[in-house]
Scaffold this motif. Structure first.
Motif, PDB file in Angstrom:
ATOM      1  N   THR A 135      -1.912  -6.451 -23.983  1.00 22.17           N
ATOM      2  CA  THR A 135      -2.715  -6.572 -22.761  1.00 22.17           C
ATOM      3  C   THR A 135      -1.950  -6.053 -21.553  1.00 22.17           C
ATOM      4  O   THR A 135      -2.487  -5.271 -20.745  1.00 22.17           O
ATOM      5  CB  THR A 135      -3.123  -8.040 -22.527  1.00 22.17           C
ATOM      6  N   LEU A 136      -0.702  -6.472 -21.425  1.00 25.42           N
ATOM      7  CA  LEU A 136       0.138  -5.976 -20.331  1.00 25.42           C
ATOM      8  C   LEU A 136       0.309  -4.465 -20.435  1.00 25.42           C
ATOM      9  O   LEU A 136       0.263  -3.751 -19.423  1.00 25.42           O
ATOM     10  CB  LEU A 136       1.501  -6.666 -20.366  1.00 25.42           C
ATOM     11  N   PHE A 137       0.480  -3.983 -21.647  1.00 25.33           N
ATOM     12  CA  PHE A 137       0.647  -2.553 -21.890  1.00 25.33           C
ATOM     13  C   PHE A 137      -0.589  -1.783 -21.421  1.00 25.33           C
ATOM     14  O   PHE A 137      -0.480  -0.748 -20.755  1.00 25.33           O
ATOM     15  CB  PHE A 137       0.886  -2.313 -23.383  1.00 25.33           C
ATOM     16  N   ALA A 138      -1.772  -2.304 -21.743  1.00 26.40           N
ATOM     17  CA  ALA A 138      -3.019  -1.640 -21.362  1.00 26.40           C
ATOM     18  C   ALA A 138      -3.185  -1.597 -19.845  1.00 26.40           C
ATOM     19  O   ALA A 138      -3.530  -0.551 -19.272  1.00 26.40           O
ATOM     20  CB  ALA A 138      -4.209  -2.355 -21.998  1.00 26.40           C
ATOM     21  N   TYR A 139      -2.938  -2.736 -19.187  1.00 23.03           N
ATOM     22  CA  TYR A 139      -3.059  -2.764 -17.727  1.00 23.03           C
ATOM     23  C   TYR A 139      -2.037  -1.835 -17.070  1.00 23.03           C
ATOM     24  O   TYR A 139      -2.332  -1.183 -16.058  1.00 23.03           O
ATOM     25  CB  TYR A 139      -2.877  -4.193 -17.207  1.00 23.03           C
ATOM     26  N   THR A 140      -0.851  -1.781 -17.639  1.00 15.75           N
ATOM     27  CA  THR A 140       0.186  -0.899 -17.089  1.00 15.75           C
ATOM     28  C   THR A 140      -0.242   0.556 -17.171  1.00 15.75           C
ATOM     29  O   THR A 140      -0.067   1.326 -16.215  1.00 15.75           O
ATOM     30  CB  THR A 140       1.514  -1.095 -17.842  1.00 15.75           C
ATOM     31  N   VAL A 141      -0.822   0.939 -18.297  1.00 15.02           N
ATOM     32  CA  VAL A 141      -1.263   2.324 -18.481  1.00 15.02           C
ATOM     33  C   VAL A 141      -2.346   2.687 -17.476  1.00 15.02           C
ATOM     34  O   VAL A 141      -2.240   3.693 -16.755  1.00 15.02           O
ATOM     35  CB  VAL A 141      -1.775   2.544 -19.923  1.00 15.02           C
ATOM     36  N   GLU A 142      -3.393   1.887 -17.395  1.00 11.90           N
ATOM     37  CA  GLU A 142      -4.526   2.270 -16.556  1.00 11.90           C
ATOM     38  C   GLU A 142      -4.188   2.248 -15.068  1.00 11.90           C
ATOM     39  O   GLU A 142      -4.575   3.156 -14.324  1.00 11.90           O
ATOM     40  CB  GLU A 142      -5.740   1.384 -16.853  1.00 11.90           C
ATOM     41  N   TRP A 143      -3.431   1.243 -14.635  1.00 13.01           N
ATOM     42  CA  TRP A 143      -3.109   1.180 -13.212  1.00 13.01           C
ATOM     43  C   TRP A 143      -2.000   2.154 -12.826  1.00 13.01           C
ATOM     44  O   TRP A 143      -1.925   2.592 -11.673  1.00 13.01           O
ATOM     45  CB  TRP A 143      -2.764  -0.249 -12.805  1.00 13.01           C
ATOM     46  N   SER A 144      -1.167   2.523 -13.780  1.00 16.95           N
ATOM     47  CA  SER A 144      -0.172   3.566 -13.514  1.00 16.95           C
ATOM     48  C   SER A 144      -0.873   4.902 -13.268  1.00 16.95           C
ATOM     49  O   SER A 144      -0.474   5.676 -12.385  1.00 16.95           O
ATOM     50  CB  SER A 144       0.799   3.694 -14.687  1.00 16.95           C
ATOM     51  N   GLN A 145      -1.914   5.171 -14.028  1.00 23.26           N
ATOM     52  CA  GLN A 145      -2.662   6.411 -13.830  1.00 23.26           C
ATOM     53  C   GLN A 145      -3.318   6.442 -12.451  1.00 23.26           C
ATOM     54  O   GLN A 145      -3.297   7.477 -11.769  1.00 23.26           O
ATOM     55  CB  GLN A 145      -3.715   6.561 -14.931  1.00 23.26           C
ATOM     56  N   ILE A 146      -3.878   5.328 -12.038  1.00 22.60           N
ATOM     57  CA  ILE A 146      -4.485   5.251 -10.706  1.00 22.60           C
ATOM     58  C   ILE A 146      -3.422   5.439  -9.626  1.00 22.60           C
ATOM     59  O   ILE A 146      -3.624   6.183  -8.649  1.00 22.60           O
ATOM     60  CB  ILE A 146      -5.198   3.895 -10.514  1.00 22.60           C
ATOM     61  N   ALA A 147      -2.285   4.771  -9.783  1.00 22.50           N
ATOM     62  CA  ALA A 147      -1.209   4.861  -8.786  1.00 22.50           C
ATOM     63  C   ALA A 147      -0.679   6.287  -8.673  1.00 22.50           C
ATOM     64  O   ALA A 147      -0.428   6.786  -7.564  1.00 22.50           O
ATOM     65  CB  ALA A 147      -0.075   3.903  -9.152  1.00 22.50           C
ATOM     66  N   ILE A 148      -0.511   6.954  -9.802  1.00 22.86           N
ATOM     67  CA  ILE A 148      -0.041   8.345  -9.791  1.00 22.86           C
ATOM     68  C   ILE A 148      -1.040   9.228  -9.055  1.00 22.86           C
ATOM     69  O   ILE A 148      -0.663  10.063  -8.223  1.00 22.86           O
ATOM     70  CB  ILE A 148       0.175   8.844 -11.232  1.00 22.86           C
ATOM     71  N   ALA A 149      -2.318   9.041  -9.344  1.00 22.67           N
ATOM     72  CA  ALA A 149      -3.360   9.855  -8.717  1.00 22.67           C
ATOM     73  C   ALA A 149      -3.380   9.675  -7.203  1.00 22.67           C
ATOM     74  O   ALA A 149      -3.392  10.656  -6.445  1.00 22.67           O
ATOM     75  CB  ALA A 149      -4.723   9.490  -9.304  1.00 22.67           C
ATOM     76  N   VAL A 150      -3.381   8.434  -6.761  1.00 24.99           N
ATOM     77  CA  VAL A 150      -3.452   8.148  -5.321  1.00 24.99           C
ATOM     78  C   VAL A 150      -2.213   8.686  -4.605  1.00 24.99           C
ATOM     79  O   VAL A 150      -2.311   9.287  -3.527  1.00 24.99           O
ATOM     80  CB  VAL A 150      -3.607   6.631  -5.088  1.00 24.99           C
ATOM     81  N   THR A 151      -1.055   8.486  -5.205  1.00 29.19           N
ATOM     82  CA  THR A 151       0.189   8.949  -4.584  1.00 29.19           C
ATOM     83  C   THR A 151       0.225  10.466  -4.476  1.00 29.19           C
ATOM     84  O   THR A 151       0.589  11.021  -3.432  1.00 29.19           O
ATOM     85  CB  THR A 151       1.409   8.456  -5.382  1.00 29.19           C
ATOM     86  N   LEU A 152      -0.159  11.155  -5.541  1.00 32.55           N
ATOM     87  CA  LEU A 152      -0.173  12.619  -5.510  1.00 32.55           C
ATOM     88  C   LEU A 152      -1.139  13.140  -4.448  1.00 32.55           C
ATOM     89  O   LEU A 152      -0.826  14.094  -3.721  1.00 32.55           O
ATOM     90  CB  LEU A 152      -0.566  13.175  -6.881  1.00 32.55           C
ATOM     91  N   ALA A 153      -2.311  12.519  -4.351  1.00 34.32           N
ATOM     92  CA  ALA A 153      -3.316  12.982  -3.394  1.00 34.32           C
ATOM     93  C   ALA A 153      -2.867  12.748  -1.954  1.00 34.32           C
ATOM     94  O   ALA A 153      -2.924  13.655  -1.113  1.00 34.32           O
ATOM     95  CB  ALA A 153      -4.646  12.278  -3.660  1.00 34.32           C
ATOM     96  N   ILE A 154      -2.412  11.536  -1.661  1.00 35.25           N
ATOM     97  CA  ILE A 154      -1.988  11.217  -0.294  1.00 35.25           C
ATOM     98  C   ILE A 154      -0.780  12.057   0.110  1.00 35.25           C
ATOM     99  O   ILE A 154      -0.723  12.603   1.220  1.00 35.25           O
ATOM    100  CB  ILE A 154      -1.674   9.712  -0.168  1.00 35.25           C
TER     101      ILE A 154
END
Length: 226
Positions: A135-154
């Motif tokens: 469960t922790l692994f799954a949340y880490t994967v999905e929110w890491s992808q969101i964080a990478i996207a937002v950081t790259l865009a900003i």
């Protein structure tokens, strides 16, 4: 602001508007994505018919005869690549975050990835640590992808539009951190699922190397500014 884009640039914006409208109607599922697609299309059409581009003016092209410098053009291209990566990471992350299926089915996913995995040590990781903390692994994967996207865009927007060298430097460092995260994610996706097909194998390799090249360029520029 004077007219500062020529007929080719205007045609490209019309083509971009058509692509965005098609995406908003036929491809995007989320209402926010559809609205942003339509807004982007309208903005592209405005630039096409007015022959004016604020970004081009900001980068030094203040008239049709005054073209962008080579360095500005190459940096703009690199940031465009970064924004494309941001979209890809956002798309992958949002698909997972917006539905409970990814988290609920993570054990089955890990088991499938391990079933014919050609890397014994990574298979042990999938069936061991990843499964025990699924469960922790799954949340880490999905929110890491969101964080990478937002950081790259900003970071991309800050780098292009800011006139302050300190802000640009921060943007490059943020981009570098996000790219490192993306590289690690793609490496793990490749090791976990690269064997499942040429598409998964190829996209992760391509993204891995594009992010690696972009990371090198941004770190090189950070070093130049020190």
């Amino acid at each position: 602001m004077e007219k500062n884009i020529n007929w080719l640039d205007r045609l490209m914006r019309i083509a971009l508007a058509a692509i965005l409208v098609f995406a908003a109607v036929a491809l995007f599922k989320h209402p926010v994505a559809r609205v942003l697609g339509v807004v982007g299309a309208l903005f592209a059409l405005w630039e096409a018919f007015s022959a004016k581009c604020y970004l081009a003016t900001h980068l030094g092209s203040r008239s049709i005869t005054e073209r962008l410098g080579e360095s500005s053009l190459y940096l703009l291209g690199l940031v465009a690549i970064q924004m494309t990566l941001a979209y890809e990471w956002w798309s992958a992350g949002w698909e997972k975050v917006s539905s409970p299926e990814f988290v609920d089915g993570i054990n089955g996913t890990l088991g499938f990835f391990a079933s014919k995995n050609p890397f014994p040590w990574y298979k042990d990781f999938l069936l061991g640590f990843a499964t025990r903390n699924s469960t922790l692994f799954a949340y880490t994967v999905e929110w890491s992808q969101i964080a990478i996207a937002v950081t790259l865009a900003i970071a991309g927007v800050l780098f292009i539009y800011s006139k302050k060298s300190a802000v640009k430097k921060i943007a490059l460092k943020l981009s570098s951190l996000a790219l490192i995260g993306g590289i690690l994610m793609n490496a793990n996706f490749y090791l976990a699922a690269g064997w499942t097909g040429p598409g998964t194998h190829g996209i992760n390799l391509v993204m891995f190397w594009i992010q690696g090249i972009l990371l090198y360029v941004w770190l090189y520029r950070v070093g130049q500014q020190n």
